[in-house]
Design a protein around this motif. Sequence first.
Motif, short mmCIF file in Angstrom:
data_model
loop_
_atom_site.label_atom_id
_atom_site.label_comp_id
_atom_site.label_asym_id
_atom_site.label_seq_id
_atom_site.Cartn_x
_atom_site.Cartn_y
_atom_site.Cartn_z
N THR A 393 0.81 -1.22 0.00
CA THR A 393 0.00 0.00 0.00
C THR A 393 0.85 1.27 0.00
OG1 THR A 393 -0.18 -0.07 2.42
CG2 THR A 393 -1.93 -1.13 1.14
N SER A 394 2.07 1.22 0.51
CA SER A 394 2.93 2.40 0.55
C SER A 394 3.69 2.62 -0.75
CB SER A 394 3.94 2.28 1.69
OG SER A 394 4.89 1.25 1.41
N GLY A 395 3.74 1.59 -1.60
CA GLY A 395 4.51 1.68 -2.83
C GLY A 395 5.95 1.27 -2.66
N SER A 396 6.37 0.92 -1.44
CA SER A 396 7.78 0.59 -1.22
C SER A 396 8.18 -0.75 -1.83
CB SER A 396 8.09 0.58 0.28
OG SER A 396 7.32 -0.39 0.96
N ALA A 397 7.20 -1.59 -2.16
CA ALA A 397 7.52 -2.88 -2.79
C ALA A 397 7.64 -2.77 -4.30
CB ALA A 397 6.44 -3.91 -2.43
N GLN A 398 7.27 -1.62 -4.85
CA GLN A 398 7.26 -1.49 -6.31
C GLN A 398 8.67 -1.51 -6.89
OE1 GLN A 398 4.61 1.48 -8.26
NE2 GLN A 398 6.52 2.30 -9.08
N ARG A 399 8.84 -2.27 -7.95
CA ARG A 399 10.14 -2.32 -8.61
C ARG A 399 9.93 -2.61 -10.10
NH1 ARG A 399 15.30 -6.47 -7.63
NH2 ARG A 399 16.82 -5.21 -8.83
N TYR A 400 10.44 -1.73 -10.94
CA TYR A 400 10.38 -1.94 -12.37
C TYR A 400 11.50 -2.88 -12.80
CZ TYR A 400 7.60 2.40 -12.33
OH TYR A 400 6.66 3.37 -12.08
N ASP A 401 11.24 -3.69 -13.80
CA ASP A 401 12.25 -4.56 -14.36
C ASP A 401 13.07 -3.78 -15.38
OD1 ASP A 401 13.85 -6.53 -15.39
OD2 ASP A 401 12.22 -7.75 -16.22
N LEU A 402 14.25 -3.31 -14.97
CA LEU A 402 15.11 -2.53 -15.85
C LEU A 402 16.30 -3.32 -16.35
CD1 LEU A 402 15.07 0.96 -14.05
CD2 LEU A 402 13.44 -0.03 -15.65
N GLY A 403 16.23 -4.64 -16.19
CA GLY A 403 17.27 -5.50 -16.74
C GLY A 403 18.54 -5.59 -15.93
N SER A 404 18.48 -5.26 -14.63
CA SER A 404 19.65 -5.32 -13.77
C SER A 404 19.36 -6.18 -12.55
CB SER A 404 20.06 -3.91 -13.32
OG SER A 404 21.08 -3.96 -12.34
N THR A 405 20.39 -6.86 -12.07
CA THR A 405 20.25 -7.67 -10.87
C THR A 405 20.56 -6.89 -9.60
OG1 THR A 405 22.53 -8.48 -11.08
CG2 THR A 405 20.79 -9.80 -12.12
N HIS A 406 21.07 -5.67 -9.75
CA HIS A 406 21.38 -4.88 -8.55
C HIS A 406 20.08 -4.63 -7.79
CE1 HIS A 406 22.65 -1.67 -5.88
NE2 HIS A 406 23.90 -1.94 -6.20
N PRO A 407 20.06 -4.88 -6.49
CA PRO A 407 18.80 -4.81 -5.73
C PRO A 407 18.16 -3.44 -5.69
CG PRO A 407 20.70 -5.07 -4.26
CD PRO A 407 21.20 -5.31 -5.64
N LEU A 408 18.90 -2.38 -5.98
CA LEU A 408 18.32 -1.04 -5.95
C LEU A 408 17.73 -0.62 -7.29
CD1 LEU A 408 20.51 1.47 -3.88
CD2 LEU A 408 18.06 1.11 -3.75
N VAL A 409 18.22 -1.19 -8.37
CA VAL A 409 17.79 -0.74 -9.69
C VAL A 409 16.32 -1.08 -9.92
CG1 VAL A 409 18.11 -1.04 -12.18
CG2 VAL A 409 20.09 -0.85 -10.68
N GLY A 410 15.57 -0.09 -10.37
CA GLY A 410 14.14 -0.25 -10.59
C GLY A 410 13.30 0.17 -9.40
N ARG A 411 13.95 0.44 -8.27
CA ARG A 411 13.23 0.84 -7.06
C ARG A 411 13.26 2.36 -6.88
NH1 ARG A 411 12.08 -3.44 -3.75
NH2 ARG A 411 13.29 -5.33 -4.04
N ASN A 412 12.41 2.83 -6.00
CA ASN A 412 12.45 4.22 -5.60
C ASN A 412 13.74 4.50 -4.85
OD1 ASN A 412 11.23 6.82 -5.31
ND2 ASN A 412 10.79 6.33 -3.16
N ALA A 413 14.45 5.55 -5.22
CA ALA A 413 15.76 5.83 -4.63
C ALA A 413 15.64 6.19 -3.15
CB ALA A 413 16.43 6.96 -5.38
N PRO A 414 16.53 5.70 -2.30
CA PRO A 414 16.55 6.13 -0.90
C PRO A 414 16.82 7.63 -0.84
CG PRO A 414 17.95 4.20 -1.24
CD PRO A 414 17.59 4.70 -2.60
N ASP A 415 16.27 8.29 0.15
CA ASP A 415 16.47 9.74 0.28
C ASP A 415 17.75 10.00 1.07
OD1 ASP A 415 15.81 12.36 -0.26
OD2 ASP A 415 14.62 12.60 1.56
N PHE A 416 18.89 9.79 0.39
CA PHE A 416 20.19 9.94 1.03
C PHE A 416 20.35 11.33 1.65
CE2 PHE A 416 20.91 6.89 -2.44
CZ PHE A 416 21.41 5.81 -1.73
N ARG A 417 20.98 11.37 2.84
CA ARG A 417 21.35 12.65 3.44
C ARG A 417 22.85 12.83 3.26
NH1 ARG A 417 22.20 14.29 9.70
NH2 ARG A 417 22.33 16.53 9.40
#
Length: 505
Positions: A393-417
């Motif tokens: 429901t929060s959208g945090s599970a959403q991940r697009y398939d962009l052809g990469s195995t890196h666990p971050l690719v396709g996900r919403n970017a963390p809001d780095f400080r």
Amino acid sequence: MHDVLIAGAGPVGLLLACELGRAGCDVLVLEQEERTNPWKTMPLGMRGVSASSVEVFHRRGMLRQLLIASGVEKYGTADEDQDTAPAPRSVSHFAGMMLDADNIDTGALPYRLPGPVLEGVMTSLEAVETVLAEQAAKLGVHIRRGAEVSDLRQDTESVTVRAGDHEHEGRWLVGCDGGRSTVRGLAGFEFTGTEPQFTGYTMLATVADPEKLQPGFSLTPDGMYLRMPTPGHIGMIDYDGGAYDRAQPPTVQHLQSVLRHVSGTDVTLTDVTLASTFTDRAKQTTTYQRGRVLLAGDAAHIHSPLGAQGLNTGIGDAVNLGWKLAATVHGHAPDDLFGTYTRERHPVGAQILDWTRAQSAVMKPGPHSRALQALIADLLNTRDGTTYVYKRTSGSAQRYDLGSTHPLVGRNAPDFRFADGTHLGDHMQEGQGVAVDFTTDRRLADALAGHEGLIRYVAGSARNEVGCGALLVRPDGVVAWADGLDPDRDQFARAAARWFGSPRA
């Protein structure tokens, strides 16, 4: 001729207009209504905006305005000195079964960092539209109200629409005109799915004996009702196969009859100020583009409001499409960038339809559904169950398939400080992509030559780099490329070319 015509000045159409206006496109929004109607104001216009949708406002510099317009006096953020963010305080419901936020397993949310956005916001359609309309005006977007689209024709170069007594020509047309989309029908989109099982009602009424109705969600042997905190604000679901004609205004007598049926009480309504109906009809267009006509939001997918996913899905459509359409308008889009809109967003819409279908099936009266309710209630009472629903429901599970195995690719970017105190979202307010370089030798800087104005370079250490040495974030906040502590410059350059085109000489 305008670059883009948008049919519909709801949240989705206005957000898309802001995205395009920020990118320098000439945009005209056509809206059939002259002014805001009471269905968009509190309490009937109340909507839940998920954390991922709130982050869109943060990344475009509109979060403060949204909170003010929503009457939110205090919006908590995590301690900036923490490395991990606390669990959310609210996780909504599944099929009317409320969840306990204390059951969320924060360890299952590895990329959720402390920052300005950690929670969803309860707001209204009026508040969201007010913020977006003001932003659109600042960006030079033209909004014409009282202009209902009645016809369209397109060729290989443009689209012409008739709205009221005028014709307007644009290079592209986007239908954001809701579940009964005129644009969808005129452009010939195929719209398929499932027919309704229930008629739902929402109303603002005077209840003679409100004590007979339990507060909150109540699943009953004959349906469901929801008594909201605002006196007389009631929702209910009657499993009649969607038989009640939505075009027929519900009378006080009919509403009282349905409420008594689903609640199992003899509650009395003495007056109804406003009332409307909806169903769990779940349908989706087979594609989001036909020629020079595109669809976003409810125009592309309709479903019941169970789980409050409609507005949030539309916001996701708008931010995904905006930068891609702008790149196409300006002529620097790489091959097939436009095609990724349907490929990425159509599966998201299909999942939301199934999410609402599942809830409708669980709530349906009968012994089989009651057995399912008991089973699912037990599952939702576990940490895994609550965490799963929150991620959906929060959208945090959403991940697009962009052809990469890196666990971050396709996900919403963390809001780095970053070390200077800024967050990633602060660097996204112009609607550009962002290249984040955590290395000490700034090895990615020269790889951006030719992408000036399209990709912003941000270098330096961050409070929590989640094991990355560098990453490329698309304008919609999705990680397009990421690498480890020793990032490969050539791979980064290829990723930049894939999403932003070949470097300009």
